[in-house]
Motif scaffolding. Structure first.
Motif, PDB file in Angstrom:
ATOM      1  N   GLY A 157       3.928  14.854  -6.998  1.00 21.80           N
ATOM      2  CA  GLY A 157       5.071  15.650  -6.584  1.00 21.80           C
ATOM      3  C   GLY A 157       5.150  15.681  -5.072  1.00 21.80           C
ATOM      4  O   GLY A 157       4.465  14.912  -4.376  1.00 21.80           O
ATOM      5  N   PRO A 158       5.936  16.576  -4.514  1.00 23.46           N
ATOM      6  CA  PRO A 158       6.132  16.588  -3.062  1.00 23.46           C
ATOM      7  C   PRO A 158       4.870  16.873  -2.262  1.00 23.46           C
ATOM      8  O   PRO A 158       4.702  16.344  -1.159  1.00 23.46           O
ATOM      9  N   ASP A 159       3.961  17.702  -2.800  1.00 26.78           N
ATOM     10  CA  ASP A 159       2.729  17.980  -2.058  1.00 26.78           C
ATOM     11  C   ASP A 159       1.861  16.732  -1.937  1.00 26.78           C
ATOM     12  O   ASP A 159       1.288  16.451  -0.875  1.00 26.78           O
ATOM     13  N   LEU A 160       1.748  15.967  -3.009  1.00 20.96           N
ATOM     14  CA  LEU A 160       0.946  14.743  -2.957  1.00 20.96           C
ATOM     15  C   LEU A 160       1.576  13.742  -1.995  1.00 20.96           C
ATOM     16  O   LEU A 160       0.866  13.079  -1.216  1.00 20.96           O
ATOM     17  N   ALA A 161       2.892  13.641  -1.984  1.00 21.27           N
ATOM     18  CA  ALA A 161       3.566  12.757  -1.031  1.00 21.27           C
ATOM     19  C   ALA A 161       3.332  13.237   0.396  1.00 21.27           C
ATOM     20  O   ALA A 161       3.126  12.424   1.315  1.00 21.27           O
ATOM     21  N   TYR A 162       3.334  14.536   0.607  1.00 23.81           N
ATOM     22  CA  TYR A 162       3.130  15.099   1.941  1.00 23.81           C
ATOM     23  C   TYR A 162       1.744  14.762   2.481  1.00 23.81           C
ATOM     24  O   TYR A 162       1.582  14.449   3.658  1.00 23.81           O
ATOM     25  N   PHE A 163       0.735  14.827   1.622  1.00 21.34           N
ATOM     26  CA  PHE A 163      -0.639  14.627   2.087  1.00 21.34           C
ATOM     27  C   PHE A 163      -1.099  13.172   2.085  1.00 21.34           C
ATOM     28  O   PHE A 163      -2.042  12.830   2.799  1.00 21.34           O
ATOM     29  N   THR A 164      -0.471  12.321   1.290  1.00 20.29           N
ATOM     30  CA  THR A 164      -0.975  10.948   1.160  1.00 20.29           C
ATOM     31  C   THR A 164       0.090   9.871   1.263  1.00 20.29           C
ATOM     32  O   THR A 164      -0.237   8.699   1.426  1.00 20.29           O
ATOM     33  N   ASN A 213       3.723  22.279  -9.506  1.00 22.01           N
ATOM     34  CA  ASN A 213       4.235  21.446 -10.592  1.00 22.01           C
ATOM     35  C   ASN A 213       3.133  20.748 -11.376  1.00 22.01           C
ATOM     36  O   ASN A 213       3.389  19.785 -12.098  1.00 22.01           O
ATOM     37  N   ALA A 214       1.901  21.224 -11.255  1.00 20.95           N
ATOM     38  CA  ALA A 214       0.811  20.682 -12.078  1.00 20.95           C
ATOM     39  C   ALA A 214       1.104  20.950 -13.552  1.00 20.95           C
ATOM     40  O   ALA A 214       1.603  22.019 -13.921  1.00 20.95           O
ATOM     41  N   TRP A 215       0.787  19.988 -14.383  1.00 17.94           N
ATOM     42  CA  TRP A 215       0.994  20.173 -15.816  1.00 17.94           C
ATOM     43  C   TRP A 215       0.032  21.240 -16.346  1.00 17.94           C
ATOM     44  O   TRP A 215      -1.133  21.300 -15.956  1.00 17.94           O
ATOM     45  N   ALA A 216       0.528  22.051 -17.266  1.00 17.79           N
ATOM     46  CA  ALA A 216      -0.319  23.076 -17.870  1.00 17.79           C
ATOM     47  C   ALA A 216      -1.521  22.455 -18.561  1.00 17.79           C
ATOM     48  O   ALA A 216      -2.631  23.005 -18.517  1.00 17.79           O
ATOM     49  N   MET A 217      -1.343  21.294 -19.208  1.00 16.00           N
ATOM     50  CA  MET A 217      -2.468  20.678 -19.916  1.00 16.00           C
ATOM     51  C   MET A 217      -3.583  20.288 -18.953  1.00 16.00           C
ATOM     52  O   MET A 217      -4.763  20.371 -19.293  1.00 16.00           O
ATOM     53  N   HIS A 218      -3.222  19.916 -17.717  1.00 14.22           N
ATOM     54  CA  HIS A 218      -4.243  19.562 -16.743  1.00 14.22           C
ATOM     55  C   HIS A 218      -4.978  20.805 -16.250  1.00 14.22           C
ATOM     56  O   HIS A 218      -6.206  20.808 -16.104  1.00 14.22           O
ATOM     57  N   LEU A 269       2.418  26.287   3.510  1.00  9.88           N
ATOM     58  CA  LEU A 269       1.684  25.027   3.517  1.00  9.88           C
ATOM     59  C   LEU A 269       2.476  23.889   4.162  1.00  9.88           C
ATOM     60  O   LEU A 269       1.951  23.163   5.002  1.00  9.88           O
ATOM     61  N   ARG A 270       3.739  23.717   3.768  1.00 14.58           N
ATOM     62  CA  ARG A 270       4.572  22.654   4.331  1.00 14.58           C
ATOM     63  C   ARG A 270       5.728  23.213   5.143  1.00 14.58           C
ATOM     64  O   ARG A 270       6.646  22.483   5.504  1.00 14.58           O
ATOM     65  N   ALA A 271       5.684  24.509   5.434  1.00 14.39           N
ATOM     66  CA  ALA A 271       6.862  25.165   6.009  1.00 14.39           C
ATOM     67  C   ALA A 271       7.146  24.753   7.446  1.00 14.39           C
ATOM     68  O   ALA A 271       8.302  24.637   7.847  1.00 14.39           O
ATOM     69  N   VAL A 272       6.096  24.552   8.255  1.00 11.34           N
ATOM     70  CA  VAL A 272       6.289  24.234   9.676  1.00 11.34           C
ATOM     71  C   VAL A 272       6.282  22.722   9.841  1.00 11.34           C
ATOM     72  O   VAL A 272       5.288  22.050   9.561  1.00 11.34           O
ATOM     73  N   LYS A 273       7.400  22.186  10.299  1.00  9.79           N
ATOM     74  CA  LYS A 273       7.569  20.744  10.426  1.00  9.79           C
ATOM     75  C   LYS A 273       7.157  20.266  11.805  1.00  9.79           C
ATOM     76  O   LYS A 273       7.348  20.971  12.813  1.00  9.79           O
ATOM     77  N   ASP A 274       6.601  19.037  11.854  1.00  8.82           N
ATOM     78  CA  ASP A 274       6.294  18.445  13.152  1.00  8.82           C
ATOM     79  C   ASP A 274       7.519  17.725  13.683  1.00  8.82           C
ATOM     80  O   ASP A 274       8.587  17.702  13.046  1.00  8.82           O
ATOM     81  N   ALA A 275       7.406  17.124  14.866  1.00  9.30           N
ATOM     82  CA  ALA A 275       8.566  16.527  15.524  1.00  9.30           C
ATOM     83  C   ALA A 275       9.189  15.419  14.689  1.00  9.30           C
ATOM     84  O   ALA A 275      10.424  15.288  14.629  1.00  9.30           O
ATOM     85  N   ASP A 276       8.373  14.597  14.032  1.00  8.58           N
ATOM     86  CA  ASP A 276       8.918  13.511  13.215  1.00  8.58           C
ATOM     87  C   ASP A 276       9.648  14.046  11.991  1.00  8.58           C
ATOM     88  O   ASP A 276      10.697  13.509  11.597  1.00  8.58           O
ATOM     89  N   GLY A 280      12.650  20.370   3.121  1.00  8.98           N
ATOM     90  CA  GLY A 280      11.747  19.381   3.706  1.00  8.98           C
ATOM     91  C   GLY A 280      11.698  18.173   2.812  1.00  8.98           C
ATOM     92  O   GLY A 280      12.707  17.478   2.638  1.00  8.98           O
ATOM     93  N   LEU A 281      10.548  17.921   2.184  1.00  8.24           N
ATOM     94  CA  LEU A 281      10.433  16.821   1.230  1.00  8.24           C
ATOM     95  C   LEU A 281      11.232  17.073  -0.039  1.00  8.24           C
ATOM     96  O   LEU A 281      11.495  16.148  -0.810  1.00  8.24           O
ATOM     97  N   THR A 282      11.594  18.317  -0.278  1.00  4.66           N
ATOM     98  CA  THR A 282      12.505  18.667  -1.358  1.00  4.66           C
ATOM     99  C   THR A 282      13.631  19.509  -0.766  1.00  4.66           C
ATOM    100  O   THR A 282      13.490  20.106   0.300  1.00  4.66           O
TER     101      THR A 282
END
Length: 373
Positions: free
Chosen positions: A35-42, A115-120, A143-150, A309-311
């Motif tokens: 989801g967006p968090d995984l895209a943000y970090f990796t 957005n983690a699946w409940a089964m996980h 967590l993702r609220a403050v954006k950098d210049a890019d 942001g990413l969403t």
């Protein structure tokens, strides 16, 4: 202008900051699923969000590791941030939760992606019953609220593309056409101006304007209608979201004009309240007071804004009870509205970022009631 590609060091810095913030919040670590968090970090966006566990483990006292199905590891290793993480893969005849727990530890409270699946999550709880979990949006809403210049550059470009879309749609015919046809025009224009993803194109005419999330349908737009246009999506991976209310024909009912003027005043008042240190809820209060004082408070039926942001919708939210303070680099919408059932609606929305001494709009199209044919 093409946006700069994020580097492995960019992603590594994000993970370091997140690990420090998690520890400061009393969390043993963060568990990030697709989801967006995984895209943000990796930078990794799995080809599909499936029942197979994919999860990034971030903690202050260890290197970040991505738990990934072996059959998907080649895709993960091509992500922009791949060199900043380790990999722990598993096959279908292995237990991924035992593997994850070896990386996490068997005790502690973890922040888990919303957005983690409940089964996980249930699988992790079974494998490590002495762990507990908190949704990231509650445990770490900034967590993702403050954006950098890019990131700000990308959001600015997305906003400019949405503005260009709006200017073009004003030249399109409205009267005699179905809402869904105008919505299709909006989607085409967003793509023509660089959006790789269109998330929504709300075209709510006449009485449909009283539904804030109306889905454009077969209603034929008529002369004299007020029409709410709300549209957005992703450009270079970052969001746009803007709303303007237009009028079909030049003869405007007195109440339509009065409500539009009131919403415009509320939007401007809320924007003027933006500055570092102000609580998010105070932006909502500023807009809501104007509309309540104008006699339409019961018809302002949603929050004043949301992060972007990413969403196109993400924390923080400009709503009563949200006490987090505004920080330079935060981006969010300001979108007050009035919705009169069976009659019409009005909403005006801009994306705003917090600066060192106030706020800056990423949308510059006029707020005045525009007229279309």
């Amino acid at each position: 202008m093409t946006a700069r590609t994020f580097t492995a060091e960019d992603y590594a810095a994000r993970m370091r900051r997140a690990a420090e913030a998690a520890a400061a919040s009393g969390l043993a670590g963060l568990l990030i699923t697709p989801g967006p968090d995984l895209a943000y970090f990796t930078g990794y966006r799995p080809p599909a969000d499936t029942e197979r566990l994919t999860m990034l483990v971030i903690a202050q006292d260890r290197d970040p590791v991505l738990v990934v199905p072996r059959l998907e590891r080649p895709d993960a290793e091509h992500a922009e941030g791949a060199s900043a993480i380790g990999f722990a893969d598993w096959t279908d005849n292995e237990d991924p939760y035992s593997l994850a727990v070896r990386l996490m530890g068997t005790r502690g409270r973890f922040g888990v992606a919303d957005n983690a699946w409940a089964m996980h999550l249930l699988g992790l709880m079974d494998a490590a019953p002495q762990t507990s979990y908190a949704a990231l949006s509650r445990a770490m809403p900034m967590l993702r609220a403050v954006k950098d210049a890019d990131e700000l550059e990308r959001i600015a470009a997305a906003g400019a593309a949405a503005d260009a879309t709006y200017r073009k749609i004003l030249k399109a015919p409205f009267a005699g056409r179905k809402e869904r046809d105008v919505a299709a025009d909006l989607a085409d224009l967003l793509r023509a101006h660089g959006h790789e993803q269109v998330d929504f194109t709300i075209v709510a005419s006449g009485p449909n304007g009283a539904n804030p999330h109306h889905e454009a349908g077969d209603r034929v737009i008529a002369e004299g209608d007020a029409v709410v246009l709300d549209f957005g999506g992703l450009k270079d991976g970052y969001g746009s979201d803007t709303t303007r209310t237009v009028h079909v024909g030049g003869e405007v009912a007195e109440e339509v004009q009065r409500v539009h003027d009131l919403v415009r005043e509320a939007q401007q008042t809320a924007f003027e309240a933006v500055r570092p240190g102000v609580a998010c809820q105070d932006i909502d209060r500023a807009a809501r007071k104007v509309i309540a004082d104008g006699g339409y408070g019961e018809w302002f039926i949603h929050r004043t804004g949301h992060g972007i942001g990413l969403t196109t919708h993400e924390p923080p939210y400009m709503v009563e009870g949200e006490r987090n303070a505004l920080v330079p680099g935060m981006c969010f919408s300001i979108e007050p509205g009035v919705y009169l059932p069976g009659r019409f609606g009005v909403r005006i929305e801009d994306i705003v970022t917090v600066t060192e001494d106030g706020g800056h709009r990423y949308n510059d199209t006029p707020h005045e009631l525009a007229f279309v044919a």
